[in-house]
Structures are given as structure tokens and as C-alpha cells.
Motif scaffolding. Structure first.
Motif, PDB file in Angstrom:
ATOM      1  N   LEU A   1       3.385   2.453 -13.851  1.00  0.00           N
ATOM      2  CA  LEU A   1       3.790   1.344 -13.001  1.00  0.00           C
ATOM      3  C   LEU A   1       2.607   0.805 -12.209  1.00  0.00           C
ATOM      4  N   ARG A   2       2.510  -0.504 -12.163  1.00  0.00           N
ATOM      5  CA  ARG A   2       1.518  -1.192 -11.343  1.00  0.00           C
ATOM      6  C   ARG A   2       2.240  -2.266 -10.548  1.00  0.00           C
ATOM      7  N   PHE A   3       1.999  -2.285  -9.253  1.00  0.00           N
ATOM      8  CA  PHE A   3       2.681  -3.232  -8.370  1.00  0.00           C
ATOM      9  C   PHE A   3       1.673  -4.195  -7.756  1.00  0.00           C
ATOM     10  N   PHE A   4       2.073  -5.471  -7.724  1.00  0.00           N
ATOM     11  CA  PHE A   4       1.265  -6.512  -7.113  1.00  0.00           C
ATOM     12  C   PHE A   4       2.158  -7.357  -6.220  1.00  0.00           C
ATOM     13  N   LEU A   5       1.548  -7.977  -5.231  1.00  0.00           N
ATOM     14  CA  LEU A   5       2.267  -8.818  -4.298  1.00  0.00           C
ATOM     15  C   LEU A   5       2.429 -10.213  -4.884  1.00  0.00           C
ATOM     16  N   ASP A   6       3.646 -10.721  -4.887  1.00  0.00           N
ATOM     17  CA  ASP A   6       3.933 -12.070  -5.360  1.00  0.00           C
ATOM     18  C   ASP A   6       4.005 -12.970  -4.135  1.00  0.00           C
ATOM     19  N   ASP A   7       2.995 -13.793  -3.963  1.00  0.00           N
ATOM     20  CA  ASP A   7       2.940 -14.651  -2.782  1.00  0.00           C
ATOM     21  C   ASP A   7       3.332 -16.094  -3.094  1.00  0.00           C
TER      22      ASP A   7
ATOM     23  N   ASN B   1       0.831  -1.208   0.000  1.00  0.00           N
ATOM     24  CA  ASN B   1       0.000   0.000   0.000  1.00  0.00           C
ATOM     25  C   ASN B   1       0.864   1.255   0.000  1.00  0.00           C
ATOM     26  N   ASN B   2       1.946   1.233   0.780  1.00  0.00           N
ATOM     27  CA  ASN B   2       2.875   2.371   0.818  1.00  0.00           C
ATOM     28  C   ASN B   2       3.532   2.576  -0.550  1.00  0.00           C
ATOM     29  N   ILE B   3       3.913   1.492  -1.202  1.00  0.00           N
ATOM     30  CA  ILE B   3       4.535   1.576  -2.527  1.00  0.00           C
ATOM     31  C   ILE B   3       3.535   2.125  -3.540  1.00  0.00           C
ATOM     32  N   ASN B   4       2.296   1.641  -3.495  1.00  0.00           N
ATOM     33  CA  ASN B   4       1.278   2.124  -4.436  1.00  0.00           C
ATOM     34  C   ASN B   4       0.930   3.591  -4.199  1.00  0.00           C
ATOM     35  N   ASN B   5       1.044   4.058  -2.959  1.00  0.00           N
ATOM     36  CA  ASN B   5       0.806   5.475  -2.684  1.00  0.00           C
ATOM     37  C   ASN B   5       1.933   6.358  -3.205  1.00  0.00           C
ATOM     38  N   ASN B   6       3.131   5.796  -3.334  1.00  0.00           N
ATOM     39  CA  ASN B   6       4.299   6.557  -3.785  1.00  0.00           C
ATOM     40  C   ASN B   6       4.736   6.167  -5.192  1.00  0.00           C
ATOM     41  N   VAL B   7       3.809   5.718  -6.021  1.00  0.00           N
ATOM     42  CA  VAL B   7       4.158   5.234  -7.354  1.00  0.00           C
ATOM     43  C   VAL B   7       4.699   6.360  -8.243  1.00  0.00           C
ATOM     44  N   ALA B   8       4.269   7.586  -8.029  1.00  0.00           N
ATOM     45  CA  ALA B   8       4.767   8.699  -8.840  1.00  0.00           C
ATOM     46  C   ALA B   8       6.243   8.962  -8.565  1.00  0.00           C
ATOM     47  N   THR B   9       6.648   8.879  -7.313  1.00  0.00           N
ATOM     48  CA  THR B   9       8.055   9.066  -6.959  1.00  0.00           C
ATOM     49  C   THR B   9       8.919   7.949  -7.526  1.00  0.00           C
ATOM     50  N   ILE B  10       8.416   6.724  -7.449  1.00  0.00           N
ATOM     51  CA  ILE B  10       9.161   5.573  -7.978  1.00  0.00           C
ATOM     52  C   ILE B  10       9.290   5.693  -9.492  1.00  0.00           C
ATOM     53  N   ARG B  11       8.233   6.129 -10.147  1.00  0.00           N
ATOM     54  CA  ARG B  11       8.278   6.307 -11.605  1.00  0.00           C
ATOM     55  C   ARG B  11       9.282   7.399 -11.985  1.00  0.00           C
ATOM     56  N   TYR B  12       9.334   8.463 -11.196  1.00  0.00           N
ATOM     57  CA  TYR B  12      10.302   9.538 -11.459  1.00  0.00           C
ATOM     58  C   TYR B  12      11.731   9.017 -11.304  1.00  0.00           C
ATOM     59  N   ASP B  13      11.986   8.272 -10.211  1.00  0.00           N
ATOM     60  CA  ASP B  13      13.326   7.700 -10.004  1.00  0.00           C
ATOM     61  C   ASP B  13      13.696   6.745 -11.133  1.00  0.00           C
ATOM     62  N   LEU B  14      12.725   5.942 -11.574  1.00  0.00           N
ATOM     63  CA  LEU B  14      12.965   5.026 -12.691  1.00  0.00           C
ATOM     64  C   LEU B  14      13.276   5.807 -13.960  1.00  0.00           C
ATOM     65  N   GLY B  15      12.549   6.885 -14.179  1.00  0.00           N
ATOM     66  CA  GLY B  15      12.783   7.722 -15.352  1.00  0.00           C
ATOM     67  C   GLY B  15      14.167   8.329 -15.365  1.00  0.00           C
ATOM     68  N   GLN B  16      14.676   8.708 -14.192  1.00  0.00           N
ATOM     69  CA  GLN B  16      16.027   9.258 -14.110  1.00  0.00           C
ATOM     70  C   GLN B  16      17.079   8.214 -14.481  1.00  0.00           C
TER      71      GLN B  16
END
Length: 111
Positions: free
Chosen positions: A91-97, A64-79
Motif C-alpha cells: 500500500l502507498r498513500f498520497f494526499l489528494d488535494d 504521515n500517521n497513516i504511512n507510519n501504520n501502513v503495515a496495520t492497515i495492510r493487515y486489516d485489508l488482508g483480513q
């Protein structure tokens, strides 16, 4: 041809996302996030990443924390991949169980 390009880009995104999560979780002791699989759409606009989180009890909260910060992660990935990709995918994140499932099967087999 297109499938080969998708595979190359998904491997690149998996590597870079792993490095991003490694640097982010270095500050929090006892939590490890690994990117187990990355799928990218044929038009390279959507990236679906499956995350394995250890310990698994904190998986939902961290996802949930990662999905709330997806814009920041996308920006870092873009850099990191701005020289390889023209457009940074959504970006879409899912839990691999799958590891929890394997552990559950092992417990059942031991009984």
C-alpha cells in the motif's frame, strides 16, 4: 482482460480501504478521511491510494500517521479481502488535494 480485472480489484480495494478509514476515524471527532482514487499495478502487487482529508490543515500530519501504520492497515485489508485476493498488495498513500485546488479556483473566480 487484464485492465478489467485491475479495475475490479481497484474498486474492491477502494471500498474496503474506505471502510477501514471510516472505522478508524470514527473515534476521532471532526476528522474525515475518504479514499478518492485507487490505482493498482498490472501485476497487482502495488496499490496506490489517494486520500482526501477534511479538514485539510491536518492532512499532512494524518498522512504521515497513516504511512507510519501502513503495515496495520495492510493487515486489516488482508483480513477483509482474503477470500478475493491471493496476495495483498503493498500500500502507498498520497494526499489528494484536488478539493483544495477547486476551492482555490472558486475563490479566485469570486474576486
Amino acid at each position: 482482460m487484464q485492465e478489467t480485472r485491475q479495475n475490479r480489484i481497484s474498486r474492491l480495494l477502494q471500498k474496503e480501504l474506505s471502510l477501514i478509514f471510516q472505522s478508524q476515524t470514527r473515534q476521532t471527532r471532526g476528522i474525515m478521511v475518504s479514499v478518492t482514487k485507487v490505482k493498482i499495478s498490472p501485476d497487482l502487487s502495488v496499490c496506490t491510494a489517494y486520500l482526501s482529508i477534511f479538514p485539510s490543515e491536518k492532512g499532512e500530519e494524518l498522512l504521515n500517521n497513516i504511512n507510519n501504520n501502513v503495515a496495520t492497515i495492510r493487515y486489516d485489508l488482508g483480513q477483509k479481502v482474503r477470500n478475493q485476493l491471493r496476495i495483498i498488495p503493498e500500500l502507498r498513500f498520497f494526499l489528494d488535494d484536488s478539493l483544495d485546488y477547486i476551492e482555490h479556483i472558486d475563490e479566485l473566480l469570486k474576486k
